[in-house]
Motif scaffolding. Structure first.
Motif, PDB file in Angstrom:
ATOM      1  N   LEU A  68      89.356 -32.073  77.920  1.00 43.02           N
ATOM      2  CA  LEU A  68      88.128 -32.586  77.345  1.00 43.02           C
ATOM      3  C   LEU A  68      88.359 -34.140  77.316  1.00 43.02           C
ATOM      4  O   LEU A  68      87.239 -34.623  77.964  1.00 43.02           O
ATOM      5  CB  LEU A  68      88.035 -32.154  75.774  1.00 43.02           C
ATOM      6  CG  LEU A  68      87.587 -30.393  75.804  1.00 43.02           C
ATOM      7  CD1 LEU A  68      87.799 -30.070  74.282  1.00 43.02           C
ATOM      8  CD2 LEU A  68      86.430 -30.209  76.554  1.00 43.02           C
ATOM      9  N   VAL A  69      89.282 -34.715  77.190  1.00 46.29           N
ATOM     10  CA  VAL A  69      89.502 -36.072  77.007  1.00 46.29           C
ATOM     11  C   VAL A  69      89.471 -36.751  78.361  1.00 46.29           C
ATOM     12  O   VAL A  69      88.717 -37.584  78.726  1.00 46.29           O
ATOM     13  CB  VAL A  69      90.685 -36.531  76.354  1.00 46.29           C
ATOM     14  CG1 VAL A  69      91.058 -38.106  76.620  1.00 46.29           C
ATOM     15  CG2 VAL A  69      90.793 -36.369  74.958  1.00 46.29           C
ATOM     16  N   LYS A  70      90.057 -36.054  79.483  1.00 48.36           N
ATOM     17  CA  LYS A  70      90.136 -36.679  80.780  1.00 48.36           C
ATOM     18  C   LYS A  70      88.687 -36.388  81.247  1.00 48.36           C
ATOM     19  O   LYS A  70      87.880 -37.294  81.847  1.00 48.36           O
ATOM     20  CB  LYS A  70      91.067 -35.711  81.675  1.00 48.36           C
ATOM     21  CG  LYS A  70      92.238 -36.150  81.567  1.00 48.36           C
ATOM     22  CD  LYS A  70      92.721 -37.465  82.596  1.00 48.36           C
ATOM     23  CE  LYS A  70      94.062 -37.874  82.339  1.00 48.36           C
ATOM     24  NZ  LYS A  70      94.072 -39.184  83.373  1.00 48.36           N
ATOM     25  N   GLY A  71      87.942 -35.199  80.861  1.00 49.32           N
ATOM     26  CA  GLY A  71      86.501 -34.868  81.470  1.00 49.32           C
ATOM     27  C   GLY A  71      85.456 -35.990  80.914  1.00 49.32           C
ATOM     28  O   GLY A  71      84.539 -36.260  81.427  1.00 49.32           O
ATOM     29  N   GLN A  72      85.753 -36.335  79.506  1.00 45.93           N
ATOM     30  CA  GLN A  72      84.867 -37.205  79.037  1.00 45.93           C
ATOM     31  C   GLN A  72      85.146 -38.787  79.348  1.00 45.93           C
ATOM     32  O   GLN A  72      84.150 -39.516  79.229  1.00 45.93           O
ATOM     33  CB  GLN A  72      85.170 -37.477  77.462  1.00 45.93           C
ATOM     34  CG  GLN A  72      84.753 -35.954  76.782  1.00 45.93           C
ATOM     35  CD  GLN A  72      85.341 -35.679  75.416  1.00 45.93           C
ATOM     36  OE1 GLN A  72      86.164 -36.736  74.860  1.00 45.93           O
ATOM     37  NE2 GLN A  72      85.163 -34.555  74.675  1.00 45.93           N
ATOM     38  N   GLU A  73      85.995 -39.112  80.549  1.00 46.34           N
ATOM     39  CA  GLU A  73      85.779 -40.078  81.142  1.00 46.34           C
ATOM     40  C   GLU A  73      85.031 -40.144  82.187  1.00 46.34           C
ATOM     41  O   GLU A  73      84.736 -41.197  82.728  1.00 46.34           O
ATOM     42  CB  GLU A  73      87.398 -40.602  81.602  1.00 46.34           C
ATOM     43  CG  GLU A  73      88.496 -40.803  80.679  1.00 46.34           C
ATOM     44  CD  GLU A  73      89.857 -40.916  81.403  1.00 46.34           C
ATOM     45  OE1 GLU A  73      90.007 -40.646  82.697  1.00 46.34           O
ATOM     46  OE2 GLU A  73      90.821 -41.136  80.628  1.00 46.34           O
ATOM     47  N   GLU A  74      84.355 -39.150  82.540  1.00 48.76           N
ATOM     48  CA  GLU A  74      83.453 -39.013  83.734  1.00 48.76           C
ATOM     49  C   GLU A  74      81.943 -39.520  83.186  1.00 48.76           C
ATOM     50  O   GLU A  74      81.758 -39.657  82.004  1.00 48.76           O
ATOM     51  CB  GLU A  74      83.106 -37.595  83.902  1.00 48.76           C
ATOM     52  CG  GLU A  74      82.343 -37.253  85.180  1.00 48.76           C
ATOM     53  CD  GLU A  74      82.752 -37.586  86.539  1.00 48.76           C
ATOM     54  OE1 GLU A  74      82.700 -38.938  86.753  1.00 48.76           O
ATOM     55  OE2 GLU A  74      83.079 -36.924  87.139  1.00 48.76           O
TER      56      GLU A  74
END
Length: 853
Positions: free
Chosen positions: A452-458
């Motif tokens: 989720l954290v990595k994906g929220q960098e998108e």
């Protein structure tokens, strides 16, 4: 296999964890995507995958061709330069049946469907091999939360083949699973062939890694299979198995030659921009961060327990060879280089090994739960090494750093606790739902949070995005009277480079991983187009009168305050305009104003710019000489104050208005250039009157190396000042130069009108011309193999003119001209694919025919 030598059947009892796994995947995606957004990034997903697929659909509606040769994008080019984006994928083909549904729904829906399909197949695969529902659920969740699926909403071909690779592993199990001893027969395996066929169809770039993954899996399965074969027949059977795998792969490849052969020839005809070349030291080095398996969305993106499980499997005899092979692939850079076709050293090529890594994770996890594998504190501490390296050198996001540190702590707690339980010889309550629930939380909390954290960098594309849909097809038909002329969108370059309003629209722009390298050189190294994004792979539209004139960009869409000199507004909507410049060069014409390439090459910037537009540049042949027409550049130096580009180093962007030393009259082009010295990690940019130049930072995977910024500023009103925006950061501006040129200087003498007729079939040019004297027939279609030109019905040889385009000598007199484009390799590729399919059908029919005794 360690735990069960017989395939385990899938029953209704397995349905609950299976559905629970899919529900968990749905929750992850639901939590990931912001409200009102697509499951896709603003950049690669929206500007390339969605927009190119939409162009393919529009092109099909306009031409009726499902499998075309030529595209009007990028100055006209081989359609197979777009094949990387999967125009024969199921989601793209199905979208043709529903013209009223936005392409975003198909691309997004298929990506999510494939994620679920992959997780479901992984669970089914592990269950069938005898693993418990708990282990299957954990590994399925590791799959769903792997950070490589960041690419499902960015570079979708990085992961969209994975369900079919898992299907291939299932087919290999069926071929080599233990059964009653029988003679192993040489024959194609239809299930495996079609699984590999769809792997290639979805992502041919990753197929070499898929092929190697199949080899490793067969090597792992063979010992158990051969044990049931009589000793004297084992060698022969082994040879047959490997021969059959080669045959199956060959069929899969051959049936894809309709796509692979023309695409391969298109790639070989152009250079790919891969950034700086890789040194031998780098190729022969190692990867101490192991971001090939840990955390990175450009690797497998797993967490630390999976690396620990891999080490445990190296320790176990039955899984040792497979685990060692996979670890070597993950650790040694030379394998990255080989599997990336020697283009660069990057771990994305190892994503196809994700299923095999998770298979080993299942082996280790099941072994630990059943007490057949023991924990190892030294191996856990070894796992801390790449984590420490990543924390020191790679990871900058505070949330990610915290989660990675937590991941390490939890692994150590797990291992120490496990060692304590083993020493006390305590039995784990593996059938207790409370124990299993606690274990799930312990194992899966960090992977879920990291995903989720990595994906929220998108930066997700919004459903309400209005960066392109200002004008309709009806507007173009009403205001743009010449449908063959090029139409570029001079706003939001990343989103609109591949965007078309009509399927037969011609554009000078293209953003594709495969594109014409000569055209790229012309745009950025000769015409000096501004580079507004962090790479120079994309050939975007921006204000450059020389490019607009040479490329025949008669129509543009831009903002009302950004209309360049020479363009007249046709229609305005909400601050956006359609504008026309009828004085640009046509897409095809005759020319008697010739200049040799050697003479042009002796000039330097900026004299090359107006020279290129006012002369047709050809390679003068001694055996067929044409008279060159000299040209004197009309560029004039323009002196700016020494402090004109002074700015403050700041943490914020700075916008200023600078007065010019003297007012420039309307329709005067102001050319600016300066060098930028910058060594920061993030990109920096400078915008002048709405024209952006960007220099990519050291973190960019495809650096644009745009160390000299060029601007061509013009308008239809007098200009006495410039609006300049400096991005934040520390950088120096040096070697400032300025020139002026009247727009009237862009008048190509010796131009001969070409009367166009309607084209059909493979034709891209058809018409008549009357040459007053010997000269050249000139187009602004990008030069490559595949063109065939006819003058008065007789074929003539084409050659490169104006540094990047198709043309040929033309004698005095009236002529009928026809130019066709046939994608090299397309016809033979289709024939070979058809032949492979016929042979496969016949072979299957013959193997099923009853044999008479």
């Amino acid at each position: 296999m360690i735990f069960n030598n017989k395939p385990q059947k899938f029953t209704w009892r397995n349905l609950f964890p299976f559905l629970l796994l899919l529900a968990a995947g749905g929750i992850l995606i639901w939590q990931l995507v912001p409200s009102g957004s697509w499951f896709g990034s603003e950049t690669d997903w929206y500007s390339q995958h969605v927009t190119i697929a939409d162009y393919m659909r529009e092109n099909f509606y306009a031409t009726g061709k499902l499998f075309p040769d030529f595209t009007g994008l990028g100055g006209g080019t081989n359609f197979f330069s777009l094949s990387y984006y999967g125009f024969m994928r199921p989601d793209v083909l199905v979208s043709y049946l529903f013209p009223g549904i936005a392409m975003e729904y198909f691309i997004q829906g298929y990506a999510i469907l494939e994620i679920f399909l992959g997780a479901g197949l992984l669970y089914f695969w592990l269950h069938r091999k005898g693993f418990s529902g708990f282990t299957g659920f954990v590994c399925g969740f590791f799959y769903l939360s792997a950070n490589c699926f960041f690419q499902a909403h960015r570079q979708i071909m990085f992961v969209n083949y994975l369900p079919f690779l898992l299907l291939a592993f299932l087919m290999l199990d069926r071929i080599l699973e233990p059964k009653e001893p029988a003679e192993y027969k040489l024959r194609p395996h239809i299930g495996l062939i079609f699984a590999l066929f769809f792997c290639i169809l979805h992502s041919f770039y990753f197929f070499p890694s898929c092929f190697v993954a199949g080899i490793l899996y067969i090597c792992h399965l063979l010992p158990d299979y051969l044990k049931q074969i009589p000793a004297e027949a084992r060698k022969k059977t082994k040879h047959k198995i490997w021969w059959n795998y080669i045959v199956d792969v060959s069929f899969a490849v051959a049936m894809n030659l309709f796509l692979l052969l023309p695409t391969g020839l298109a790639i070989l005809g152009n250079k790919k921009d891969t950034g700086a070349g890789e040194s031998l030291f780098k190729i022969l080095g190692v990867n101490p961060t192991l971001d090939s398996i840990l955390y990175s969305p450009y690797g497998c993106g797993l967490t630390l327990f999976c690396l620990y499980a891999l080490f445990l499997c190296i320790r176990e005899k039955r899984t040792r060879k497979l685990a060692i092979a996979i670890f070597c692939l993950l650790f040694f850079d030379v394998f990255y280089w080989i599997l990336n076709a020697t283009l660069y050293v990057r771990p994305k090529c190892l994503i196809p090994f994700l299923p095999l890594i998770l298979y080993l994770v299942a082996q280790a996890l099941e072994g630990l739960r059943l007490g057949k594998i023991r924990h190892s504190l030294p191996l856990a501490l070894l796992c801390a090494v790449p984590v420490t390296v990543q924390l020191v050198f790679l990871l900058r996001n505070v949330q990610v750093r915290t989660l990675v540190e937590t991941d390490l702590v939890l692994l150590l707690v797990l291992v120490i606790t496990g060692i304590f339980v083993e020493k006390k010889q305590l039995a784990l309550p593996v059938n207790s739902w409370i124990f299993n629930l606690f274990s799930l939380i312990f194992l899966l909390a960090v992977p879920a949070q990291l995903y989720l954290v990595k994906g929220q960098e998108e930066h997700y594309a919004t459903v309400s995005d209005e960066s392109r849909d200002y004008f309709s097809k009806e507007d173009l038909e009403t205001y743009c009277k010449n449908p063959q002329a090029r139409f570029d969108v001079i706003e939001h370059p990343s989103n609109n480079t591949n965007y078309v309003i009509t399927g037969d629209q011609n554009k000078s722009t293209i953003y594709s991983s495969i594109s014409n390298s000569q055209y790229n050189t012309l745009l950025y190294d000769i015409l000096h187009m501004p580079i507004s994004i962090r790479n120079r792979v994309a050939m975007t539209a921006d204000l450059n009168p020389f490019q607009e004139s040479l490329m025949g960009v008669r129509y543009i869409q831009t903002k009302s305050d950004k209309v360049p000199a020479g363009y007249t507004v046709l229609q305005e909507k909400e601050g956006h305009v359609l504008a026309e410049n009828p004085n640009v060069l046509p897409l095809a014409y005759g020319s008697t104003a010739l200049m040799s390439e050697d003479d042009l090459d002796q000039l330097s910037y900026p004299q090359t710019l107006d020279t290129l537009v006012n002369r047709t540049i050809v390679e003068m042949q001694e055996e067929n000489p044409q008279s060159a027409l000299p040209y004197a550049s009309q560029m004039r130096e323009y002196t700016l104050p020494e402090d004109f580009f002074d700015h403050e180093d700041s943490s914020k962007d700075e916008t200023i208005c600078r007065k010019l030393p003297e007012t420039l009259s309307a329709s005067t082009i102001l050319l600016l250039s300066f060098d930028v010295e910058y060594d920061g990690e993030r990109d920096m940019s400078i915008i002048i009157n709405g024209i952006r130049n960007r220099l990519s930072g050291s973190e960019a995977p495809y650096p644009n190396n745009n160390n000299t910024f060029y601007y061509m500023v013009s308008g239809n009103e007098d200009m006495d000042s410039l609006d300049i925006t400096f991005s934040n950061g520390h950088y120096e501006i040096k070697n400032v130069k300025a020139y002026t040129l009247p727009l009237s200087a862009l008048s190509h003498p010796g131009l001969v009108d070409f009367q166009e007729n309607t084209t059909s079939g493979a034709e891209i040019v058809n018409g008549k011309i009357d040459m007053p004297e010997d000269g050249y027939f000139v187009t602004s279609y990008t030069y490559s193999r595949g063109y065939t030109a006819y003058v008065d019905g007789k074929e003539v040889a084409t050659e490169q003119v104006n540094k990047a385009f198709v043309g040929f000598p033309l004698q005095k007199g009236a002529h009928e001209i026809r130019i066709e484009f046939h994608a090299p390799g397309k016809s033979i590729g289709l024939l070979l694919s058809l032949a492979a399919a016929v042979v496969l059908i016949l072979s299957q029919a013959l193997t099923r025919m009853p044999r008479h005794k």
